[in-house]
Motif scaffolding. Sequence first.
Motif, PDB file in Angstrom:
ATOM      1  N   MET A 240     -10.822   1.519 -30.258  1.00 46.42           N
ATOM      2  CA  MET A 240      -9.530   1.297 -30.905  1.00 46.42           C
ATOM      3  C   MET A 240      -8.397   1.916 -30.088  1.00 46.42           C
ATOM      4  O   MET A 240      -7.354   1.285 -29.882  1.00 46.42           O
ATOM      5  N   VAL A 241      -8.606   3.147 -29.595  1.00 42.60           N
ATOM      6  CA  VAL A 241      -7.591   3.785 -28.750  1.00 42.60           C
ATOM      7  C   VAL A 241      -7.372   2.974 -27.494  1.00 42.60           C
ATOM      8  O   VAL A 241      -6.223   2.733 -27.068  1.00 42.60           O
ATOM      9  N   ARG A 242      -8.444   2.524 -26.889  1.00 41.27           N
ATOM     10  CA  ARG A 242      -8.344   1.689 -25.682  1.00 41.27           C
ATOM     11  C   ARG A 242      -7.550   0.424 -25.961  1.00 41.27           C
ATOM     12  O   ARG A 242      -6.682   0.033 -25.185  1.00 41.27           O
ATOM     13  N   THR A 243      -7.833  -0.225 -27.096  1.00 37.14           N
ATOM     14  CA  THR A 243      -7.151  -1.471 -27.435  1.00 37.14           C
ATOM     15  C   THR A 243      -5.678  -1.246 -27.723  1.00 37.14           C
ATOM     16  O   THR A 243      -4.820  -2.046 -27.315  1.00 37.14           O
ATOM     17  N   LEU A 244      -5.358  -0.164 -28.403  1.00 38.98           N
ATOM     18  CA  LEU A 244      -3.959   0.143 -28.695  1.00 38.98           C
ATOM     19  C   LEU A 244      -3.182   0.419 -27.404  1.00 38.98           C
ATOM     20  O   LEU A 244      -2.025   0.016 -27.271  1.00 38.98           O
ATOM     21  N   CYS A 245      -3.817   1.107 -26.458  1.00 37.64           N
ATOM     22  CA  CYS A 245      -3.172   1.348 -25.158  1.00 37.64           C
ATOM     23  C   CYS A 245      -2.919   0.035 -24.432  1.00 37.64           C
ATOM     24  O   CYS A 245      -1.844  -0.168 -23.833  1.00 37.64           O
ATOM     25  N   LEU A 246      -3.896  -0.859 -24.489  1.00 35.16           N
ATOM     26  CA  LEU A 246      -3.752  -2.160 -23.828  1.00 35.16           C
ATOM     27  C   LEU A 246      -2.624  -2.965 -24.484  1.00 35.16           C
ATOM     28  O   LEU A 246      -1.793  -3.581 -23.795  1.00 35.16           O
ATOM     29  N   THR A 247      -2.598  -2.949 -25.820  1.00 29.07           N
ATOM     30  CA  THR A 247      -1.540  -3.653 -26.543  1.00 29.07           C
ATOM     31  C   THR A 247      -0.173  -3.093 -26.193  1.00 29.07           C
ATOM     32  O   THR A 247       0.793  -3.846 -25.968  1.00 29.07           O
TER      33      THR A 247
END
Length: 436
Positions: A240-247
């Motif tokens: 989730m943290v990875r995805t939020l950073c990507l977003t």
Amino acid sequence: MTPVTHKSVVTMAVPIMLANVSQPLLGVVDTAVIGQLPEPHYIGAIAIGALIFSLVYWGFGFLRMGTSGIAAQAYGSGDGKELAAVLYRALLLAAGIGIVLLVLAPLISKLSFWLIAASPDIEREAKIYFDIRIWSAPFSLANYAILGWLIGIGQMRWAFVVQVYLNVANMLLDALFVLHLDMATAGIGYGTLIAEVSSAFVGLGVVWMFLRRDGERPSLARILDRDRVRRMVLVNGDIMVRTLCLTFGFSWFASQGAKISDVAVSANAILMQLFFMGSYMIDGFATVSEALVGQSVGARSRQRYNTAVRISSQWAMVTGIVLSLAILLAGPWSIDVMSVNPDIRSYARTYLWWAALTPILGAACFQLDGIFIGATRTRDMRNMMIISLVVYLAAGYGLMPVFGNHGLWFALSLFFIVRGFTLYARMPALARDAFA
């Protein structure tokens, strides 16, 4: 388990690639259907409503990726009861998050429309869409869990069937409600709601077929085992943290383009659509890596792991090169299709070569993401994403004042490169820990 060969990798990847490419068609069909109504605010309302759900649901995309890695390891180890328990845990987590989203729906709606600040007509219709579709939240998240589980056990074709059912049902229902029943925005909302709810039941029917065949029924104590639940939560939290950073990284790219000019942000948006289409294709092999690497780790087979990494990575890189050439050659035509504005067309052509580089530069980090998810080394993936994001933002802020949009595109390219190199640097540690 299926032997890892070039043929098996491609056979597994093609259904996922087709399912991924079908995703953008949903937005196109929704827009085309609602676009048959004369009032322009309907299209804006659907675009904004879909954007809100894309951002909310994408943040919980870990339910798909986290489930696939853990399920693949259970499948590889031959532990049928744990494999079934993984599915039940993921579904319980999806249901819990979905219920929380329903409870927080008024707050999400208020915050979203405050941030977007659309016209009164668009906001009114978008709220109608939001208030209807939000009821599908538990079922939409359950779909993520189901798809992740099917991918984990290598059933890409069944994952494709479930995804295609969702897309086709949504298209047909939208057309029925809007064009034949004159329900306007509400019709799009109800069409999507029914499609997402029914798709969850179709998916449950598919996974039940496999569970019944294997005859494995884990106890409630095993499903709720504290250590296993904790592992799933930690893995999903990292993703989730990875995805939020990507977003955030992609959102920052768009916002910086808007600071340059209206033409720049419009041209960049067109070029990014070419990149996203390419990334959907490359993700097919990353998804295969999730399954094959996870199964290899579960089976404690270093040889199978090495073969899976080598073959899937080779195909990912070849696909990246082909897509880069395709963007370079078909880019001018694609730009003309997406915009009739001569200034935007000219500006986009100037930066087309940057967009053409993205599949090549991004193939490595997309592929490595799949490997790390399959091995459930999600902490490394999270940390490397944070490092890459910091480098990306620093480069962007430093280069844009001098090089303008070229500096922005260079920073984005550097983002992909740093992600690829930092993840690759952690590969020896991944293999060492996975097969120690």
